[in-house]
Structure formats: structure tokens, C-alpha cells
Scaffold this motif. Sequence first.
Motif, PDB file in Angstrom:
ATOM      1  N   ASP A 183       0.812  -1.213   0.000  1.00 41.26           N
ATOM      2  CA  ASP A 183       0.000   0.000   0.000  1.00 41.26           C
ATOM      3  C   ASP A 183       0.848   1.267   0.000  1.00 41.26           C
ATOM      4  O   ASP A 183       0.303   2.366  -0.095  1.00 41.26           O
ATOM      5  N   ARG A 184       2.167   1.137   0.113  1.00 46.50           N
ATOM      6  CA  ARG A 184       3.051   2.303   0.039  1.00 46.50           C
ATOM      7  C   ARG A 184       3.776   2.359  -1.301  1.00 46.50           C
ATOM      8  O   ARG A 184       3.750   3.373  -1.994  1.00 46.50           O
ATOM      9  N   ALA A 185       4.416   1.272  -1.685  1.00 46.16           N
ATOM     10  CA  ALA A 185       5.151   1.252  -2.951  1.00 46.16           C
ATOM     11  C   ALA A 185       4.221   1.159  -4.146  1.00 46.16           C
ATOM     12  O   ALA A 185       4.539   1.649  -5.233  1.00 46.16           O
ATOM     13  N   GLY A 186       3.066   0.526  -3.967  1.00 48.26           N
ATOM     14  CA  GLY A 186       2.134   0.353  -5.071  1.00 48.26           C
ATOM     15  C   GLY A 186       2.230  -1.015  -5.702  1.00 48.26           C
ATOM     16  O   GLY A 186       3.141  -1.812  -5.413  1.00 48.26           O
ATOM     17  N   ARG A 187       1.278  -1.283  -6.596  1.00 48.12           N
ATOM     18  CA  ARG A 187       1.199  -2.601  -7.225  1.00 48.12           C
ATOM     19  C   ARG A 187       2.214  -2.750  -8.361  1.00 48.12           C
ATOM     20  O   ARG A 187       2.893  -3.763  -8.482  1.00 48.12           O
ATOM     21  N   VAL A 210      -4.243  -9.153  -5.415  1.00 50.07           N
ATOM     22  CA  VAL A 210      -4.765  -7.828  -5.060  1.00 50.07           C
ATOM     23  C   VAL A 210      -5.354  -7.152  -6.297  1.00 50.07           C
ATOM     24  O   VAL A 210      -6.482  -6.644  -6.283  1.00 50.07           O
ATOM     25  N   VAL A 211      -4.587  -7.144  -7.390  1.00 53.24           N
ATOM     26  CA  VAL A 211      -5.015  -6.423  -8.586  1.00 53.24           C
ATOM     27  C   VAL A 211      -6.275  -7.030  -9.189  1.00 53.24           C
ATOM     28  O   VAL A 211      -7.227  -6.309  -9.514  1.00 53.24           O
ATOM     29  N   PRO A 265      -2.116  -0.275 -14.887  1.00 49.36           N
ATOM     30  CA  PRO A 265      -2.201   1.009 -14.185  1.00 49.36           C
ATOM     31  C   PRO A 265      -1.986   0.812 -12.685  1.00 49.36           C
ATOM     32  O   PRO A 265      -2.132  -0.296 -12.171  1.00 49.36           O
ATOM     33  N   GLU A 266      -1.661   1.894 -11.987  1.00 49.84           N
ATOM     34  CA  GLU A 266      -1.518   1.831 -10.535  1.00 49.84           C
ATOM     35  C   GLU A 266      -2.887   1.998  -9.882  1.00 49.84           C
ATOM     36  O   GLU A 266      -3.671   2.849 -10.289  1.00 49.84           O
ATOM     37  N   ILE A 287     -11.544   3.138  -9.183  1.00 49.30           N
ATOM     38  CA  ILE A 287     -10.855   2.274 -10.139  1.00 49.30           C
ATOM     39  C   ILE A 287     -11.790   1.932 -11.290  1.00 49.30           C
ATOM     40  O   ILE A 287     -11.398   1.942 -12.466  1.00 49.30           O
ATOM     41  N   GLU A 288     -13.044   1.629 -10.953  1.00 51.52           N
ATOM     42  CA  GLU A 288     -14.036   1.295 -11.982  1.00 51.52           C
ATOM     43  C   GLU A 288     -14.212   2.441 -12.958  1.00 51.52           C
ATOM     44  O   GLU A 288     -14.242   2.248 -14.182  1.00 51.52           O
ATOM     45  N   ARG A 289     -14.336   3.666 -12.450  1.00 49.27           N
ATOM     46  CA  ARG A 289     -14.539   4.814 -13.337  1.00 49.27           C
ATOM     47  C   ARG A 289     -13.343   5.036 -14.257  1.00 49.27           C
ATOM     48  O   ARG A 289     -13.482   5.403 -15.413  1.00 49.27           O
ATOM     49  N   GLU A 290     -12.129   4.822 -13.719  1.00 49.11           N
ATOM     50  CA  GLU A 290     -10.920   5.063 -14.501  1.00 49.11           C
ATOM     51  C   GLU A 290     -10.690   3.999 -15.579  1.00 49.11           C
ATOM     52  O   GLU A 290     -10.218   4.302 -16.668  1.00 49.11           O
TER      53      GLU A 290
END
Length: 476
Positions: free
Chosen positions: A339-343, A395-396, A460-461, A470-473
Motif C-alpha cells: 500500500d506504500r510502494a504500489g502494485r 490484489v489487482v 495502471p496503478e 478504479i471502476e470509473r478510470e
Amino acid sequence: MTSHTAAVANETSELKAEYDLRYVWLISIVAAMGGLLFGWDWVVVGGAKPFFQRYFQLTSESQIGWANSCALIGCLIGALIAGALSDKFGRKRLLIVAALLFAMTSLGNALASKFAIFIAWRIFGGVAIGLASNLSPMYIAEIAPAQIRGKLVAINQLTIVIGILIAQYINWFLVRNLPGGATDEFIRNSWFGQQGWRWMFGLTAAPSFLFFLGMLLVPESPRWLAKNGKSELARAILARIGGEPYARGAVADIESTLESEELQRVRFSELLEPRMRKVLVLGVILAVFQQWCGINVIFNYAEEIFRAAGYDISTVLKNIAWTGSVNLAFTFVALGVVDRAGRRPLMLLGSAGLAVIYLAMGLCYHGGVKGLPMLLLVLAAIGCYAMSLAPVAWVVISEIFPNRIRGAAMAVAVSSLWIACFILTYTFPILNAKLGPAGTFGLYAAICVAGFLFIKFKLPETKGKTLEQIERELVD
């Protein structure tokens, strides 16, 4: 504020939320028990294989491959059932079914007297794995606050790893006194070959019962409730998680993503609509890559890999337990940074790292290097995977799909994962015979390079965003 709550900005309503983190963690851990049983049941076969293989007198590469991979047929069935039924009946009920299946099939495998019966129970056990692998991460993603969703979904991977480790240590404990130079005939007629492997399977029934009891006590997914016209129940659960203002804002945000959608049962054909196709393809490729990166052959064929590196059967099982310990340690690394570095960064690191390690393993096999260097490379591969592709892929794929179709889309992605895993597991003995271990791990290295390029240009991140954002993007 109590010690188990935290005030953070509510990303869905611009209000403050008082998260009851103790409650959120508790229900996430209960749901993640499905992951523990997934890992335990999935890996126990690797330690039992040297014994049931001799008990059932399996001799051909095809028979051995089938014994190791047959559960994946059940995994595929379970994933498809989860997709077809979870949107209709909810996440909780099917996880309860999975718990019962885990208990029944572990005892069935333990008592199997014929190879065909053993295979049948392994396939039914695969159904439980397929249900849990689909529904546990999805359930957790649907109850988790956005800021810690990655960590909570990764808890499911942590429990998978704990299940793997428990199974590996039980396997090693049960056969630790097996003589190092034991012949096949001795193994087959000894307690290890007649009864020891049965205990490896049968002990899975104990945590299965605990999972069943736990799932009776947790709530249904609030996003599933809201989608199915039960907004008041959803609001009550979300209020328990983050307070009334958070619950009102979250339900409003969930419903806003459903306003233009009909809420009848989702048809799988809808997933092929142009606006859904891109995100579905992304989820499927990530799921397939998580398997084709090759790490599961180390878990399922550890005996062959370590024997090729010069170890006897007793030391092999001790080495397998070492792989589980490293797996656990590096999963904690993932929990700390996802949750800090990202996926994206973690997925890229894992792809590149495995490519390099597999190339080194291939060169060692080619050069006849055995013993400790090979063990260290295997442990490095496990550690690299455990802190990157193992938890982050789950997670993704649990967070990129829209609310209305999440169950069906997760089913397609997880089904693709299990098909890919079946192909990987079934073909390893064949590839190992045709290409040798050097060529086989060279092939896995090439797949990791291809995965790295796909992630770099297509993923995407998603860290820190609500499922609705996330859904909208990705879809709108």
C-alpha cells in the motif's frame, strides 16, 4: 478514539471515518482462512507424492503428472461455480460450502484405497480451492477501506503461505526418521508409504472445521448486499467498519456505479462488451502470468528439483520446509510495502527478479552445479515471488473489475489462472524430460521477461483508490 480505531479521510464521501480496524482485520482473517486451506491442500501433495506414488505404483510421467495436476480440474470447476453463483447467493454462503468441501475431501484422500478414488477426491478438493481462491480475496476487497485494501487482500496470500508452511513442516515431521538411503520397496512397505502420507492429507480437516465456524459469524459483503437491493444491511455493516457518515457515503458511491446498470443476474457474454473487454483481458493475463512465471513447479515438483540438485529424499523434505519459511518471511515484506510502494513496482520487480534467478538456475543445471548453490537459488526465487507476484496479482485482480460484474469477471480470471496452472503442472515432467531442467527454467525465464514488458506498458496503478474510483478510470 479507542486503540483499535483510526481516523482517516473517507475517500468516498469527503467525511471522516472512524475505522474499527480490529473488526476489519478480524473478518478479513476469517475470510482468509480459505487461503490457508488453499495453500495447505495445494502443497500437501508435494510432500506426500514420494509415498503415494510408490503406494499406488505410479511409474509413467503421465500418471505422475496427472496425480499432481488433477486437482486443477476441480479448481477450474470451483472458480466457474463461484462466478455463476456468488453474484446470486453472495460470497459468504459459498465460502461456507468451500469449508465443508475442504473437510470432506481431506478425509477422503486420507482414506483412499485405490488410485482412481484418490484422484476423485483430489478433484473435489480442487473445487474447494477454486471457490476459496476466487471468493476469499474478492470478499476482503469488498469490505476493506481503500487505504489498507492492498494489505488486507495480501493477508489472503499470507494465509496461503502459512498453509503451505504448515503442510511442509507436517510432511517433514512425519517422515523425518526415514532412512536416507531407503529403497522404493522399503518406502512402499513401511509406515511412511502405507500410513504416513494419509496423515498428511487427513490433518487438513481440523482447520477446515475452524474456517466453517468462522464463516458462520462474519457478515456478508456490503457491496454484494448493495448490488442486490439490500442497502440498509450494507449500510449497517459499513457503519460497523467505519461509522455512520462513512457508511452513508460508501453506499451512495456504490449505488452510483450501479445506477445505469440493470441488476439482474450477470451474463458472461456481457464481459465481452467493448468497455469491459480491456479490463477483463488485463485480469486474465495477470492471472495466467502469475502461474506461468513457473514458481509452482518448485512447490509441486520439489522432490525432482532437489534430487536433480543432488539431495536425498529426507533432505529434500527438509529443504521444502525451508522454502516455506522463506515464502512466509517475504510475504510479510509484501504486506509492509504493497500500500506504500504500489502494485506496479512490486510486479515489475518480481518479473525481472525471477527472470534473472531462473537463468542462473538453468546455467547451474547445465554446468552440473549441485547442493547449496541450487538451494540458495530456489530460496531466492521463492522470496522474490512471495514479495511480488504472489500477493500483488491477487490484489489487482480482486480490485480492477466493476461492482456489478465482479463475481463473473473474477471467475473468468481465476479460471484462467487454474487452466494456466494445470498446463504448467502437467507439462513440467514432460518439459523436464525433453528439455532438461536447464532448458525448462530457461523457458520460464523468457516468460518472465514477457510478463515484465506487459506489466510495464499495460498495468495502471491502483493503490489508495476506492473500488468505485478504479471502476470509473478503467471502464467508464
